[in-house]
Design an enzyme around this catalytic site. Structure first.
Site, short mmCIF file in Angstrom:
data_model
loop_
_atom_site.label_atom_id
_atom_site.label_comp_id
_atom_site.label_asym_id
_atom_site.label_seq_id
_atom_site.Cartn_x
_atom_site.Cartn_y
_atom_site.Cartn_z
CB SER A 126 -33.95 -94.57 -78.46
OG SER A 126 -34.25 -93.47 -77.45
CB THR A 128 -35.98 -94.01 -74.42
OG1 THR A 128 -37.03 -93.88 -73.75
CG2 THR A 128 -36.24 -95.28 -75.67
CE1 TYR A 150 -39.57 -94.78 -80.21
CE2 TYR A 150 -38.54 -93.92 -78.18
CZ TYR A 150 -38.68 -94.30 -79.46
OH TYR A 150 -37.53 -93.93 -80.43
CE LYS A 154 -37.07 -97.28 -81.58
NZ LYS A 154 -36.93 -97.54 -83.09
N GLY A 295 -42.71 -88.40 -66.40
CA GLY A 295 -41.75 -89.35 -66.97
C GLY A 295 -40.32 -88.91 -67.48
#
Ligand code: NAD
Ligand code: UD1
Length: 345
Positions: A126, A128, A150, A154, A295
């Site tokens: 991702s 992210t 999370y 990743k 965030g």
């Protein structure tokens, strides 16, 4: 003979669309899913859509015995690994669950693959992993920045896979960093179907347009962007699905490991998304500007040239097509039907 693929998380949003794309590319596909975040009816709808029975196992990726049994039965050539937990705020509340499914689950899967001699894997990563990137559009060389548990899963997943390929060159790994998947299959038989109130923008707007939710909260209009709202690189889920077909072809063709962004290279703001959805649905989308979401990242846009260069990946569908297909799915008869046994609320 057709190559055999295991699709973990194949009943989910991106997995179900990728299933259709892989079948169209003549792969033989088996789905593994535990329905933690999917409706059982997806399997029937995939059968309806493809006109073929779905090879399917209800199982958890952490269940090594069942996984090993599937590898013995089907002799998979490769795995496309979608199965994971993906809600950012939930990952802050329950980090250990996220580490367990997303990291231990991956390691369990890799062990079973190794024992079965199947060492080709496409991994769902991702944007992210970039946290708040220094550079936009963001290239694959940007550094890792974990913003939440999370995101950490990743980053850890990618690092495990990179170390694995470095230590044992029999492994071929395709790491795909998705930007913001949106839209649905044109058949309106599959789409994004969040069980609770959606966290992500497009499914939230869809429910507002459908009258299921009253208004959209726009999280901040004071970012350094053209209209002050957050900018994202939305990519049609069918384009994303095709990226997986190309990634597999590269792995199974000449064993070429790769790490690429999958995005369009173009950004759209929250307010642009609202306008596009209103056009597509012909409905109003009432909204209210609120505080920034904790965030949140102001801008996420992919440098998209590496995927084109390495995989020949090019997106074909624009924002209007994403909104139109989402609306067709949301307004259609199949959306939100038949919730699975773990439906909350
Ligand atoms: P999704 O929740 O719709 O799909 C994930 C599927 O995995 C679900 O069907 C769920 O039931 C299944 N699953 C979860 N835990 C499992 C377990 N322990 N064993 C077996 N199955 C399990 O999510 P999605 O949007 O399709 O995302 C797929 C992948 O892409 C995930 O790895 C996600 O982190 C990643 N990703 C998603 C996005 C996004 O915006 N949707 C963006 C970047 C990356
Ligand atoms: C979010 C996650 C990200 C994850 C991605 C896909 C956060 C902080 N980030 O990313 O880690 O990879 O989902 O699952 O949760 N917006 C609103 N109102 C809403 C919803 C969103 O204004 O009700 C705005 C956001 O502020 C953002 C844009 O819409 O500017 C897109 O948000 P979203 O769809 O949640 O995606 P990301 O923030 O990119």
């Amino acid at each position: 003979m057709a190559e055999k693929i295991l699709l973990t998380g194949g009943a989910g949003y991106i997995g179900s669309h990728t299933y259709v794309a892989l079948l169209a590319a003549s792969y033989e596909v088996t789905i593994l899913d535990n329905f933690q975040n999917a409706n059982r009816s997806v399997i029937d709808r995939l059968e309806q859509l493809t006109g073929q029975p779905v090879s399917f196992a209800e199982a958890d990726i952490r269940d090594a015995t069942t996984l090993a049994g599937l590898f013995a039965e089907y002799q998979f050539d490769a795995v496309v690994h979608f199965a994971a937990l993906k809600a950012v705020s939930e990952s802050v509340e329950r980090p250990l669950d996220y580490f367990d499914v997303n990291i231990s689950g991956l390691i369990n899967l890799l062990r079973v693959m190794d024992a079965a001699g199947c060492r080709n894997i496409v991994f769902s990563s991702s944007a992210t992993v970039y946290g708040v990137p220094d550079e936009t559009p963001t290239p694959e060389t940007a550094e890792f920045r974990a913003m939440n548990p999370y995101g950490q899963t990743k980053i850890s997943g990618e690092q495990i896979l990179n170390q694995l390929t470095a230590a044992d060159d029999r492994w071929n790994v395709g790491i795909l960093r998705y930007f913001n998947p949106a839209g649905a299959h044109d058949s309106a038989l599959i789409g994004e179907d969040p069980r609770d109130i959606p966290n992500n923008l497009m499914p939230f707007i869809a429910k507002v347009a459908a009258g299921e939710l009253e208004e959209l909260q726009v999280f901040g209009d004071d970012y350094d962007t053209p209209d002050g709202t957050g900018v994202r690189d939305y990519i049609h889920v069918d384009d994303l699905a095709k990226g997986h077909v190309l990634s597999l072809a590269a792995l199974l063709g000449d064993g070429q490991s790769h790490l690429v962004n999958l995005g369009t290279g173009e950004g759209h703001s929250v307010l642009e998304m609202v306008s596009a959805y209103k056009r597509a649905s012909n409905r109003d989308v009432p909204y209210r500007i609120t505080e920034r979401r904790a965030g949140d990242v102001p801008v996420y846009v992919a440098r998209a040239d590496k995927a084109e260069e390495i995989l020949g990946f090019k997106t074909e569908r624009n924002l209007d097509e994403m909104c139109a297909s989402s609306w067709k799915w949301i307004a259609g008869p199949h959306s939100s039907e038949d919730p699975g046994p773990e439906e909350k609320g």
